[in-house]
Design a protein around this motif. Structure first.
Motif, short mmCIF file in Angstrom:
data_model
loop_
_atom_site.label_atom_id
_atom_site.label_comp_id
_atom_site.label_asym_id
_atom_site.label_seq_id
_atom_site.Cartn_x
_atom_site.Cartn_y
_atom_site.Cartn_z
N ILE A 1 -5.55 -1.31 -1.26
CA ILE A 1 -4.84 -1.28 0.01
C ILE A 1 -3.34 -1.19 -0.30
N TYR A 2 -2.61 -0.55 0.60
CA TYR A 2 -1.21 -0.25 0.35
C TYR A 2 -0.49 -0.21 1.69
N ALA A 3 0.61 -0.96 1.84
CA ALA A 3 1.33 -1.00 3.10
C ALA A 3 2.82 -1.15 2.82
N GLY A 4 3.63 -0.68 3.77
CA GLY A 4 5.07 -0.78 3.59
C GLY A 4 5.84 -0.57 4.88
N ILE A 5 7.08 -1.03 4.89
CA ILE A 5 8.00 -0.82 6.01
C ILE A 5 9.36 -0.43 5.46
N ARG A 6 10.14 0.23 6.32
CA ARG A 6 11.55 0.52 6.00
C ARG A 6 12.36 0.51 7.29
N TYR A 7 13.43 -0.26 7.28
CA TYR A 7 14.29 -0.36 8.45
C TYR A 7 15.58 0.41 8.17
N ASP A 8 15.92 1.34 9.08
CA ASP A 8 17.08 2.22 8.90
C ASP A 8 18.26 1.74 9.75
N MET A 9 19.36 1.45 9.09
CA MET A 9 20.61 1.10 9.78
C MET A 9 21.56 2.29 9.63
N ASP A 10 21.36 3.29 10.49
CA ASP A 10 22.06 4.56 10.35
C ASP A 10 23.57 4.41 10.45
N ASN A 11 24.04 3.49 11.26
CA ASN A 11 25.49 3.30 11.41
C ASN A 11 26.16 2.90 10.11
N TYR A 12 25.40 2.28 9.23
CA TYR A 12 25.94 1.82 7.95
C TYR A 12 25.44 2.67 6.78
N GLY A 13 24.63 3.67 7.06
CA GLY A 13 24.06 4.49 6.00
C GLY A 13 23.15 3.69 5.07
N LEU A 14 22.47 2.69 5.64
CA LEU A 14 21.71 1.74 4.83
C LEU A 14 20.25 1.71 5.28
N LYS A 15 19.34 1.64 4.30
CA LYS A 15 17.91 1.53 4.56
C LYS A 15 17.34 0.42 3.69
N LEU A 16 16.56 -0.47 4.30
CA LEU A 16 15.95 -1.58 3.58
C LEU A 16 14.44 -1.47 3.70
N GLY A 17 13.74 -1.60 2.55
CA GLY A 17 12.30 -1.42 2.56
C GLY A 17 11.56 -2.44 1.74
N ALA A 18 10.26 -2.60 2.06
CA ALA A 18 9.38 -3.51 1.32
C ALA A 18 7.99 -2.90 1.29
N GLU A 19 7.31 -3.04 0.14
CA GLU A 19 5.96 -2.49 -0.03
C GLU A 19 5.08 -3.48 -0.79
N TYR A 20 3.77 -3.37 -0.54
CA TYR A 20 2.78 -4.19 -1.25
C TYR A 20 1.53 -3.36 -1.45
N ASN A 21 0.92 -3.48 -2.62
CA ASN A 21 -0.39 -2.86 -2.84
C ASN A 21 -1.25 -3.74 -3.72
N TYR A 22 -2.56 -3.63 -3.50
CA TYR A 22 -3.53 -4.42 -4.26
C TYR A 22 -4.67 -3.49 -4.70
#
Length: 500
Positions: free
Chosen positions: A377-398
């Motif tokens: 199984i594999y899942a992830g998210i990424r949050y985009d802060m376009d005003n700052y040119g910044l993207k933060l992400g997290a992933e997990y797999n088993y």
């Protein structure tokens, strides 16, 4: 202007008799002198007109030559403009620290630096036939060979070339032609070195935001093959469009066989990749394939390694088949990207066995000819802060004990995280660099900082030869003496990437 002066001169000659009559007192000698003067002026004008005609003729010839040259150059420019080029460069630094299953054993590399250059090209040969290619160079700083332990410790072969740091040569990473609109239908045929690395959802954590390959990233394996596909439109806006493809490829070529010696069959892949729907960021893909006549090990790029390979792996032979199914769903809500994926693998060994317990076999036990099932199984998210040119992400797999990911072409430098039999975690940040206005439509510059943590429950990864031993089982630990498998690892990476 010259014609106007000539007409004026002729008009003057015609009016002389009238002037002479009106004047009455002018002598014939004076009249003749004026006529001669006007005649000389007329001759001079004729000569000037003739010279200008020669100049105009010469100029017209030059203009015609220029026009011809421009037409030739324009045709050449049009031919050259058919080619579209773009590329990317990445400098990357990694810190890696791993703990062995045996107490006190530690594997680490404080820093390793790599450069990767990729050059893409595409060109249309006809209205419906297009070529696409990519050349790639990937090397470690200060090395013209693969540093120890990279790529999971597996030597360079067809399935990881250009994906594991090696020397500074440019190699063909992709080269294929697409024939579209066959018979006027939404059908296409493609053949060549396939785009089968960095598939979805890898574009999120790699910062490209565009699909980079056909298969789900559980299948991260450069190979040569073909595809026959059909495109369709659901006719419903929320579902968008879809595509289904039959894919075939060769993972190993046996070459000429000697009847007096051992023989090995070709290893082939075959299956389907189905983009069920695609609408904006919403995407659903299911793929299923089989790997037939699997090898126990491939042919490596080094003759030196191939010479000693039988001492390590035994003679090359076929072990059976593995069947593989996976799926991924991706979407975006406001600024939050997310995905969930899963995979299932099943082994179908021949008499040589798959996932063999070699310690038991040395004691007379038979090869493992039973089928084994694995899943991930594999899942992830990424949050985009376009005003700052910044993207933060997290992933997990088993991955489970007998899970097999076909990912020798992974981009994790040391161990493929999607091949983990256990848990893998990743946190990352992407920051768009303020490098000014984009000159190219491909332009993108950013840095990527990430941390990966691997926690293995079972040994092995991209390996169907040896049984995945339980790293917490004391008897299994005895079976692993001399193997020194990794139990856990931390990896930190920082990249500087420019797309152009």
């Amino acid at each position: 202007m010259v014609k106007r002066l000539s007409l004026l001169a002729l008009a003057g000659l015609m009016t002389l008799p009238a002037i002479a009559t009106a004047g009455g007192g002018s002598s014939n000698a004076e009249l003749e002198r004026k006529i001669e003067e006007l005649s000389r002026q007329l001759d001079a004008l004729k000569a000037q007109v003739a010279q200008q005609n020669e100049t105009v003729t010469e100029y017209r010839g030059k203009v015609e030559d220029i026009d011809t040259l421009l037409e030739e150059r324009s045709e050449a420019w049009d031919l050259a403009s058919r080619f579209q080029f773009d590329g990317d460069f990445r400098a990357r630094g990694d810190y890696y620290d791993a703990d062995s299953v045996f107490d006190g054993a530690n594997q680490s590399n404080d820093t390793i630096l790599t450069n990767r250059l990729r050059l893409n090209m595409q060109v249309k040969a006809t209205e419906n036939l297009e070529f696409k290619g990519r050349l790639a160079m990937y090397k470690a700083w200060g090395m013209q060979s693969t540093p120890d332990g990279l790529g999971g410790g597996f030597p360079i072969f067809d399935g990881n070339t250009t994906r594991t740091p090696d020397d500074s040569a440019l190699y063909v990473d992709r080269a294929y032609v697409n024939w579209t609109n066959i018979g006027g239908a939404p059908v296409w045929f493609s053949i060549g070195r396939r785009p089968t690395s960095d598939g979805p959802p890898a574009q999120l954590r790699m910062g490209t935001d565009e699909r980079m390959a056909t298969p789900v990233s559980y299948m991260d394996y450069p190979f040569d093959g073909l595809a026959l596909g059909y495109a369709y439109d659901w006719g419903i806006e929320s579902l968008g469009e879809g595509r289904i493809r039959f894919c075939y490829g060769r993972g190993f070529e046996n070459g000429l066989q000697n009847d007096d010696g051992p023989t090995i069959d070709d290893t082939d892949f075959a299956g389907i990749s189905w983009d069920i729907l695609k609408q904006g960021p919403r995407f659903l893909n299911v793929q299923a394939f089989g790997a037939f006549n699997l090898f126990n090990y491939p042919t490596f790029s080094s003759d030196f390694v191939n010479y000693f390979a039988p001492l390590t792996y035994g003679e090359q032979t076929n072990l059976g088949n593995i069947y593989h199914t996976s799926a991924v769903y991706m979407d975006k809500v406001d600024k939050l990207n997310y995905f969930i994926a899963g995979g299932w693998s099943r082994s179908d060994p021949n008499s040589n066995g798959l996932f063999n317990d070699y310690v038991a076999m040395m004691m007379g036990a038979p090869a493992n000819t039973g089928s084994e099932n694995g899943y991930s199984i594999y899942a992830g998210i990424r949050y985009d802060m376009d005003n700052y040119g910044l993207k933060l992400g997290a992933e997990y797999n088993y991955g489970s004990q007998y899970w097999v990911a076909f990912s020798p072409g992974h981009d994790d430098l040391y161990m493929s995280k999607l091949a983990t039999r256990g848990s893998a975690y990743e946190l990352y940040m992407i920051y768009d660099l303020p490098t000014g206005e984009a000159i190219s439509k491909y332009a993108k510059t950013f840095v990527r900082l990430g941390w990966q943590y691997y926690n293995y429950d079972y040994s092995g990864g991209f390996d169907w030869n040896m049984k995945p031993y339980d790293l917490d089982d004391e008897q299994d630990k005895l079976r692993m003496l001399g193997l020194n498998p990794v139990e856990s690892a931390n990896q930190v990476y920082l990249t500087f990437e420019a797309y152009f």
